[in-house]
Design an enzyme around this catalytic site. Structure first.
Site, short mmCIF file in Angstrom:
data_model
loop_
_atom_site.label_atom_id
_atom_site.label_comp_id
_atom_site.label_asym_id
_atom_site.label_seq_id
_atom_site.Cartn_x
_atom_site.Cartn_y
_atom_site.Cartn_z
N CYS A 94 2.00 -32.43 36.35
CA CYS A 94 2.49 -33.52 35.51
C CYS A 94 2.65 -33.11 34.04
O CYS A 94 3.57 -32.37 33.73
CB CYS A 94 1.59 -34.74 35.71
SG CYS A 94 2.37 -36.28 35.23
N HIS A 195 -0.25 -35.69 41.60
CA HIS A 195 -1.70 -35.84 41.41
C HIS A 195 -2.28 -36.15 42.80
O HIS A 195 -1.55 -36.35 43.75
CB HIS A 195 -2.01 -37.04 40.50
CG HIS A 195 -1.48 -36.93 39.12
ND1 HIS A 195 -2.04 -36.13 38.15
CD2 HIS A 195 -0.44 -37.54 38.51
CE1 HIS A 195 -1.38 -36.27 37.01
NE2 HIS A 195 -0.39 -37.12 37.20
N1 GLN Z 1 2.76 -37.73 29.33
C1 GLN Z 1 3.59 -37.37 30.45
C2 GLN Z 1 4.51 -38.49 30.91
O1 GLN Z 1 4.20 -39.66 30.82
C3 GLN Z 1 2.71 -36.89 31.57
C4 GLN Z 1 1.80 -37.95 32.11
C5 GLN Z 1 0.76 -37.43 33.07
O2 GLN Z 1 0.38 -36.26 33.02
N2 GLN Z 1 0.26 -38.28 33.91
O3 GLN Z 1 5.59 -38.19 31.41
#
Ligand code: GLN
Length: 242
Positions: A94, A195
């Site tokens: 992510c 995740h």
């Molecule tokens: N900040 C990034 C987004 O919102 C990644 C979010 C995350 O790692 N859950 O796209």
């Protein structure tokens, strides 16, 4: 099979590690043990030099500001580029996935520089992607990835692959990169929006990463608890109207 210890760097777990992503390192240790491989994990804090001698570097997800701080620190350090150049493996989830690319949006949506070890660019999705993510390994995915990939996504990024990256998978349910593809691979660098933790729900990915390190494809070893978890999540997606 190599008798030597597999060195795993957990990069900035205090900044990057949303939704239990720290479990990926535990899953790697566990899968390595099943294959008779010994691991040594080193947690790296922001500002500390990245160890230059690890075999596998793992990054989790994070909030937008933590993501920019992590990217800046890693670019200043320079160790990730060196690691990839000498063939080390990388798993990035992510925010970690976005920040190892060329650029990604900061909290205001403005482009921020990534580490540049994966040929991807991320901008904003029209709408945040939140929920289960189910994908099918891409036909070009590494050998050994045969099962559906299951996880959870929560991100606002649309990720575009350049010519030096290929997709990890194709989306069956959820959003992923935003163009029906999900994740990206280049050499021994893998990024994904999964995740879950990703490697607890998809042990085949853990085995691919460990296989890259030891230089051979690892045999499939099924575990009942994992299969039950996967079956429950796949059923949930099916009921959700896949
Ligand atoms: N900040 C990034 C987004 O919102 C990644 C979010 C995350 O790692 N859950 O796209």
């Amino acid at each position: 099979m190599s008798e030597s210890v597999i060195r795993i760097a957990s990069i900035y777990p205090t900044l990057l590690g949303t939704y239990g992503d720290g479990g990926n390192v535990l899953a790697l240790k566990h899968r390595a043990g099943l294959h008779g491989l010994v691991t040594d994990v080193v947690d790296v804090s922001p500002g500390e030099p990245l160890p230059r001698d690890c075999d596998l570097y793992v990054l989790g997800g994070g909030e937008d500001t933590a993501q920019v701080a992590a990217a800046d620190s890693l670019r200043a350090d320079g160790g990730m580029t060196q690691a990839v150049d000498r063939g080390a493996a990388v798993l990035a989830i992510c925010a970690g996935y976005q920040l190892i690319g060329r650029e990604f949006p900061d909290a205001t949506g403005a482009p921020s520089a990534g580490v540049g070890i994966l040929d991807i660019r991320t901008d904003r999705l029209p709408k945040r992607a939140v929920g289960e993510l189910l994908t099918r390994p891409d036909p070009q995915a590494p050998a050994g990835l045969t099962d559906l990939l299951t996880g959870y996504e929560n991100h606002a990024g649309a990720t575009h692959l350049g010519p030096d990256a290929r997709p990890l998978a194709q989306v069956e349910f959820g959003v992923g990169n935003g163009d029906v593809s999900e994740g990206a691979i280049s050499g021994h660098v893998m990024g994904t929006y999964l995740h879950g933790p990703c490697l607890a729900r998809n042990p085949q990915i853990a085995d691919v990463l460990l296989g890259w390190v030891v230089g051979e494809q690892l045999p499939h070893i099924a575990e009942r608890e994992v299969e039950e978890l996967r079956a429950e999540r796949l059923e949930f997606v099916r009921r959700s109207g896949r």
